[in-house]
Design a protein around this motif. Structure first.
Motif, PDB file in Angstrom:
ATOM      1  N   TRP A  99       1.862  40.424  30.211  1.00  0.00           N
ATOM      2  CA  TRP A  99       2.157  41.099  28.939  1.00  0.00           C
ATOM      3  C   TRP A  99       0.883  41.701  28.348  1.00  0.00           C
ATOM      4  CZ3 TRP A  99       0.055  40.394  24.187  1.00  0.00           C
ATOM      5  CH2 TRP A  99       0.635  41.133  23.154  1.00  0.00           C
ATOM      6  N   LEU A 100      -0.200  40.914  28.319  1.00  0.00           N
ATOM      7  CA  LEU A 100      -1.463  41.393  27.743  1.00  0.00           C
ATOM      8  C   LEU A 100      -1.983  42.619  28.488  1.00  0.00           C
ATOM      9  CD1 LEU A 100      -3.926  41.156  25.875  1.00  0.00           C
ATOM     10  CD2 LEU A 100      -4.907  39.567  27.545  1.00  0.00           C
ATOM     11  N   LEU A 101      -1.963  42.579  29.799  1.00  0.00           N
ATOM     12  CA  LEU A 101      -2.481  43.704  30.575  1.00  0.00           C
ATOM     13  C   LEU A 101      -1.621  44.944  30.402  1.00  0.00           C
ATOM     14  CD1 LEU A 101      -3.638  41.772  33.756  1.00  0.00           C
ATOM     15  CD2 LEU A 101      -5.054  42.605  31.868  1.00  0.00           C
ATOM     16  N   SER A 102      -0.326  44.756  30.267  1.00  0.00           N
ATOM     17  CA  SER A 102       0.559  45.885  29.989  1.00  0.00           C
ATOM     18  C   SER A 102       0.260  46.484  28.613  1.00  0.00           C
ATOM     19  CB  SER A 102       2.016  45.418  30.072  1.00  0.00           C
ATOM     20  OG  SER A 102       2.879  46.462  29.745  1.00  0.00           O
ATOM     21  N   ALA A 103       0.041  45.635  27.636  1.00  0.00           N
ATOM     22  CA  ALA A 103      -0.326  46.113  26.292  1.00  0.00           C
ATOM     23  C   ALA A 103      -1.662  46.853  26.345  1.00  0.00           C
ATOM     24  CB  ALA A 103      -0.398  44.942  25.316  1.00  0.00           C
ATOM     25  N   LEU A 104      -2.611  46.343  27.132  1.00  0.00           N
ATOM     26  CA  LEU A 104      -3.910  47.017  27.267  1.00  0.00           C
ATOM     27  C   LEU A 104      -3.771  48.369  27.953  1.00  0.00           C
ATOM     28  CD1 LEU A 104      -6.302  44.064  28.133  1.00  0.00           C
ATOM     29  CD2 LEU A 104      -6.261  45.423  26.034  1.00  0.00           C
ATOM     30  N   ASP A 105      -2.843  48.487  28.896  1.00  0.00           N
ATOM     31  CA  ASP A 105      -2.578  49.792  29.517  1.00  0.00           C
ATOM     32  C   ASP A 105      -2.216  50.816  28.440  1.00  0.00           C
ATOM     33  OD1 ASP A 105      -3.038  49.071  32.174  1.00  0.00           O
ATOM     34  OD2 ASP A 105      -0.938  48.549  32.537  1.00  0.00           O
ATOM     35  N   ARG A 106      -1.319  50.416  27.539  1.00  0.00           N
ATOM     36  CA  ARG A 106      -0.901  51.321  26.461  1.00  0.00           C
ATOM     37  C   ARG A 106      -2.059  51.623  25.503  1.00  0.00           C
ATOM     38  NH1 ARG A 106       3.257  47.690  26.863  1.00  0.00           N
ATOM     39  NH2 ARG A 106       2.705  46.611  24.935  1.00  0.00           N
ATOM     40  N   ILE A 107      -2.816  50.613  25.157  1.00  0.00           N
ATOM     41  CA  ILE A 107      -3.948  50.780  24.240  1.00  0.00           C
ATOM     42  C   ILE A 107      -4.986  51.714  24.844  1.00  0.00           C
ATOM     43  CG2 ILE A 107      -5.920  49.556  23.216  1.00  0.00           C
ATOM     44  CD1 ILE A 107      -3.910  47.160  22.866  1.00  0.00           C
ATOM     45  N   THR A 126     -12.397  35.555  33.064  1.00  0.00           N
ATOM     46  CA  THR A 126     -11.235  36.166  33.720  1.00  0.00           C
ATOM     47  C   THR A 126     -10.757  37.364  32.916  1.00  0.00           C
ATOM     48  OG1 THR A 126     -10.592  34.028  34.639  1.00  0.00           O
ATOM     49  CG2 THR A 126      -8.897  35.739  34.548  1.00  0.00           C
ATOM     50  N   LEU A 127     -10.632  37.196  31.604  1.00  0.00           N
ATOM     51  CA  LEU A 127     -10.216  38.305  30.750  1.00  0.00           C
ATOM     52  C   LEU A 127     -11.200  39.464  30.832  1.00  0.00           C
ATOM     53  CD1 LEU A 127      -8.956  36.401  27.604  1.00  0.00           C
ATOM     54  CD2 LEU A 127      -7.614  37.962  29.018  1.00  0.00           C
ATOM     55  N   GLN A 128     -12.480  39.157  30.829  1.00  0.00           N
ATOM     56  CA  GLN A 128     -13.500  40.210  30.909  1.00  0.00           C
ATOM     57  C   GLN A 128     -13.313  41.037  32.184  1.00  0.00           C
ATOM     58  OE1 GLN A 128     -17.621  38.981  31.562  1.00  0.00           O
ATOM     59  NE2 GLN A 128     -18.225  40.384  29.918  1.00  0.00           N
ATOM     60  N   ARG A 129     -13.086  40.343  33.306  1.00  0.00           N
ATOM     61  CA  ARG A 129     -12.902  41.036  34.586  1.00  0.00           C
ATOM     62  C   ARG A 129     -11.619  41.860  34.604  1.00  0.00           C
ATOM     63  NH1 ARG A 129     -10.047  40.108  38.983  1.00  0.00           N
ATOM     64  NH2 ARG A 129      -9.405  38.032  38.343  1.00  0.00           N
ATOM     65  N   LEU A 130     -10.520  41.281  34.130  1.00  0.00           N
ATOM     66  CA  LEU A 130      -9.245  41.982  34.158  1.00  0.00           C
ATOM     67  C   LEU A 130      -9.213  43.160  33.177  1.00  0.00           C
ATOM     68  CD1 LEU A 130      -6.826  38.947  34.529  1.00  0.00           C
ATOM     69  CD2 LEU A 130      -7.392  40.668  36.265  1.00  0.00           C
ATOM     70  N   VAL A 131      -9.862  43.022  32.041  1.00  0.00           N
ATOM     71  CA  VAL A 131      -9.945  44.145  31.096  1.00  0.00           C
ATOM     72  C   VAL A 131     -10.770  45.271  31.713  1.00  0.00           C
ATOM     73  CG1 VAL A 131     -10.882  44.895  28.866  1.00  0.00           C
ATOM     74  CG2 VAL A 131      -9.548  42.785  29.023  1.00  0.00           C
ATOM     75  N   ARG A 136     -11.238  50.077  32.646  1.00  0.00           N
ATOM     76  CA  ARG A 136     -12.460  50.696  33.172  1.00  0.00           C
ATOM     77  C   ARG A 136     -13.602  50.690  32.152  1.00  0.00           C
ATOM     78  NH1 ARG A 136     -10.005  49.884  37.332  1.00  0.00           N
ATOM     79  NH2 ARG A 136      -8.884  51.440  38.500  1.00  0.00           N
ATOM     80  N   VAL A 137     -13.713  49.577  31.410  1.00  0.00           N
ATOM     81  CA  VAL A 137     -14.816  49.411  30.466  1.00  0.00           C
ATOM     82  C   VAL A 137     -15.371  48.000  30.613  1.00  0.00           C
ATOM     83  CG1 VAL A 137     -13.935  51.046  28.745  1.00  0.00           C
ATOM     84  CG2 VAL A 137     -13.299  48.646  28.590  1.00  0.00           C
ATOM     85  N   ARG A 138     -16.644  47.879  30.347  1.00  0.00           N
ATOM     86  CA  ARG A 138     -17.288  46.559  30.354  1.00  0.00           C
ATOM     87  C   ARG A 138     -17.234  46.024  28.926  1.00  0.00           C
ATOM     88  NH1 ARG A 138     -19.002  41.983  32.394  1.00  0.00           N
ATOM     89  NH2 ARG A 138     -21.130  41.399  31.974  1.00  0.00           N
ATOM     90  N   VAL A 139     -16.657  44.861  28.759  1.00  0.00           N
ATOM     91  CA  VAL A 139     -16.515  44.297  27.422  1.00  0.00           C
ATOM     92  C   VAL A 139     -17.386  43.058  27.275  1.00  0.00           C
ATOM     93  CG1 VAL A 139     -14.201  45.203  27.037  1.00  0.00           C
ATOM     94  CG2 VAL A 139     -14.474  42.998  28.122  1.00  0.00           C
TER      95      VAL A 139
END
Length: 150
Positions: A99-107, A126-131, A136-139
């Protein structure tokens, strides 16, 4: 030093997605959840003596933490190495992450910004890598280990 968000940032109002609150656990999560609960009660039933109540209370808090971590980050329970799973593999274990990754796709498609909060430090990497893979940004990770330069 403790500051309020309003003192350091001009943020839009918080938004919550009701769909996120109704996500079901994956079959893998359900199986591990049931094992954790059953094992917990077998252990707690063995507590006796004058400190049994205090030990039981501590065990309950520890168990709640484990169950919350399982719901947030199932691979952390030895199911798989969370840092090596692809987005698709991770999403199979965790509907919440899907769900989070899908929401990030939209964002990301709208070129908007997001802040992701988690209380689990193991999940931060894990979140840092998946984001990074998704948007395509380093967070950066900001937590109690983050140094502050005066």
């Amino acid at each position: 030093m403790r500051r309020l968000k309003t003192e350091v940032a001009d943020l839009p109002p918080k938004t919550e997605d009701a769909a996120c609150r109704t996500l079901l656990l994956s079959p893998t999560q359900v199986a591990h959840y049931q094992r954790l609960v059953e094992g917990f009660w077998r252990t707690v039933d063995t507590f006796s003596g004058p400190s049994a109540g205090a030990r039981r209370n501590a065990a309950v808090l520890g168990q709640l933490h484990k169950l919350r971590l399982l719901c947030a980050d199932p691979p952390s329970y030895g199911i798989a190495d969370p840092l090596s799973l692809s987005r698709q593999e991770y999403s199979k274990y965790s509907p919440k992450m899907a769900w989070l990754l899908s929401a990030l796709d939209r964002i990301c498609a709208l070129q908007e910004k997001a802040i992701i909060f988690t209380e689990f430090r193991d999940l931060q990497r894990t979140l840092q890598r998946l984001v990074a893979e998704t948007c395509r940004v380093r967070v950066p990770i900001v937590n109690g280990d983050t140094s502050v330069n005066p």
